[in-house]
Write an enzyme that holds these catalytic residues in place. Structure first.
Site, short mmCIF file in Angstrom:
data_model
loop_
_atom_site.label_atom_id
_atom_site.label_comp_id
_atom_site.label_asym_id
_atom_site.label_seq_id
_atom_site.Cartn_x
_atom_site.Cartn_y
_atom_site.Cartn_z
N CYS A 176 7.80 -7.66 5.81
CA CYS A 176 9.00 -7.14 6.48
C CYS A 176 9.57 -8.25 7.35
CB CYS A 176 8.64 -5.92 7.34
SG CYS A 176 10.09 -5.14 8.10
N CYS B 180 3.68 8.42 0.81
CA CYS B 180 4.26 7.43 1.72
C CYS B 180 4.36 6.12 0.94
CB CYS B 180 3.36 7.29 2.95
SG CYS B 180 3.92 6.02 4.09
N ASN C 223 -1.49 3.80 16.57
CA ASN C 223 -2.76 3.56 15.88
C ASN C 223 -3.24 2.16 16.18
OD1 ASN C 223 -3.12 6.04 14.35
ND2 ASN C 223 -1.26 5.42 13.28
N CYS D 58 3.74 -3.58 15.03
CA CYS D 58 3.54 -3.18 13.63
C CYS D 58 2.85 -4.28 12.84
CB CYS D 58 4.90 -2.85 13.02
SG CYS D 58 4.80 -2.53 11.25
N CYS E 248 -1.16 4.13 10.23
CA CYS E 248 -0.28 2.99 10.50
C CYS E 248 -1.04 1.83 11.12
CB CYS E 248 0.82 3.37 11.48
SG CYS E 248 1.69 4.86 11.07
N SER F 246 12.97 6.10 6.32
CA SER F 246 12.75 5.76 7.72
C SER F 246 13.21 4.33 7.98
CB SER F 246 11.25 5.89 8.03
OG SER F 246 10.99 5.50 9.37
N GLU G 60 0.82 -1.19 0.00
CA GLU G 60 0.00 0.00 0.00
C GLU G 60 0.86 1.25 0.00
OE1 GLU G 60 -2.23 1.43 3.17
OE2 GLU G 60 -0.36 2.13 4.00
N GLY H 113 7.63 -2.36 4.93
CA GLY H 113 8.99 -2.84 4.71
C GLY H 113 10.07 -2.00 5.38
N GLU H 114 11.28 -2.55 5.40
CA GLU H 114 12.44 -1.85 5.94
C GLU H 114 13.31 -1.40 4.75
OE1 GLU H 114 13.78 -0.49 8.65
OE2 GLU H 114 15.53 -0.11 7.38
N CYS I 77 8.72 -6.22 14.32
CA CYS I 77 8.40 -5.28 15.40
C CYS I 77 7.02 -5.65 15.93
CB CYS I 77 8.42 -3.84 14.89
SG CYS I 77 10.03 -3.32 14.26
#
Ligand code: SAH
Length: 381
Positions: free
Chosen positions: A121, A114, A306, A128, A359, A207, A101, A171-172, A125
């Site tokens: 990922c 974004c 969120n 997330c 998020c 990020s 997305e 993703g990272e 985390c």
């Protein structure tokens, strides 16, 4: 820089190539170099995906490209949702091995795209949604650029253009370093008044959850973009619980790397800090965060958590025990931080929570609709 054939499929994705690479390709096919520039203009500025439609290119060149396995990637749009507030538009795309997305965020004169860097990922985390999917695959540079082109086209419907880019979707990004930096080089190209979505490096932010080797590599890279580090905790004990990557590269490493980035690039790193009720939002956390960053030129971006059950009318799905703190606590945390540091402290408002664009929300909606495929979509922006 990836070669012309480094995209994940066997095909050469022309959307993932810089002008100089397209010029080299033209020369390889016996054409003058400027044909490569024409290709770049068609793809990046006109948004054309069909070689057949590029009518000012000689037929033999277009056929040569096709015979060489070249194509122009275009992510299939599965769903687009416009927030009733007009503040966000969410795009759900089909990518091989899953869905990704992207979100177009409206904020004053700013139009921020974004973008996602990976399908899923690997970092797990705990708070997330994307972490739950596990890692599916890296996106190619052309697929990252394509997200921007499609968002740019949506902005253009209102006479707007994308002004800022954040690599904060799924993703990272630093674990897909080559493709992400290649995409950003393409996007930066021709920064100026063009028909395309060229966005300057000062308005691009990568990020990271704290993948130290990637931060160090970016520090040495001549690509000059902003860096944000998702700190999210003020002690290693808490951070390890939330973000397993902290076991390998703890907070002190990240602070040192942030200083190195500032010294090398002259750009202050942004620390993102997600506020979770009873986990990261205490007065002690605010004080520790101030102390940790006191001597470091940086910015701090506070993100209230969120929740997955946050949007009205949509069934909530249990997702660990993380909760958004009450408004008074969020405000107190920000106030305390502002009073005790000289840093710019921003509070990120979630835009588009009514369309599941904040998020962690998209995953929940997907899961609610198709429970048999619970891990198909996530978002971390
Ligand atoms: N992997 C990168 C980029 C994606 S996450 C990174 O970790 O920075 C983008 C931001 O969203 C991160 O700061 C992350 O901590 C935050 N985030 C993830 N899930 C969230 C949620 N449910 N609520 C609020 N912020 C979240």
């Amino acid at each position: 820089m990836p070669s012309a054939t480094s995209t994940t499929s066997a095909l050469v994705d022309l959307k993932g190539l810089l002008p100089e690479q397209l010029r080299a390709l033209a020369i390889d096919l016996g054409e003058p170099a400027y044909r490569g520039d024409q290709l770049f203009t068609w793809i990046q500025q006109q948004g054309e995906c069909s070689l057949a439609a590029m009518t000012n290119l000689p037929k033999r060149f277009r056929e040569g490209l096709m015979a060489a396995g070249a194509s122009v990637s275009h992510l299939q749009l599965l769903e687009r949702r416009d927030s009733a507030t007009g503040m966000a538009v969410k795009f759900l795309f089909e990518a091989e091995a899953g869905q990704i997305e992207s979100v177009l965020i409206v904020d004053g004169d700013r139009r921020t795209a974004c973008l996602s860097s990976q399908v899923g990922c690997a970092l797990d985390c705990k708070f997330c949604a994307t972490g739950r999917m596990g890692f599916k695959r890296n996106l190619g540079a052309g697929q990252i650029v394509d997200q921007l082109l499609q968002l740019h086209a949506a902005a253009a419907e209102h006479g707007d253009r994308v002004t800022n880019i954040v690599m904060m979707g799924m993703g990272e990004p630093l674990l897909n370093y080559d493709e992400v930096t290649q995409a950003l080089r393409i996007i930066r190209h021709g920064d100026g008044p063009t028909a395309g979505p060229a966005v300057g490096g000062r308005r691009i932010t990568i990020s990271t959850a704290g993948y130290l080797p990637g931060i160090l590599r970016l520090t040495e890279d001549d690509l000059n973009v902003g860096l944000a580090i998702s700190l999210n905790a003020t002690t290693d004990a808490i951070r390890e619980r939330l973000m397993p990557i902290n076991r390998k590269w703890p907070i002190a490493d990240l602070l040192r790397a942030a200083r190195g980035y500032f010294e090398r690039k002259g750009r202050r790193v942004t620390f993102e800090y997600v506020l979770m009720d009873g986990v990261t939002d205490s007065d002690e956390d605010a004080t520790r965060l101030a102390v940790l960053t006191r001597s470091l030129p940086c910015k701090i971006n506070i993100i209230p958590y969120n929740e997955l059950g946050a949007s009205p009318g949509v069934e909530a799905v249990a997702f660990e025990d993380f909760r958004r703190p009450p408004k008074s606590r969020i405000e107190a945390f920000v106030r305390r931080l502002r009073e005790s540091t000289g840093h710019t402290v921003t509070l990120r408002e979630s835009r588009g929570s009514d369309i599941g664009a904040a998020c962690g929300q998209l995953y929940r909606q997907q899961e609610t609709r198709t429970r048999e495929q619970p891990a198909s979509v996530g978002v971390a922006g």
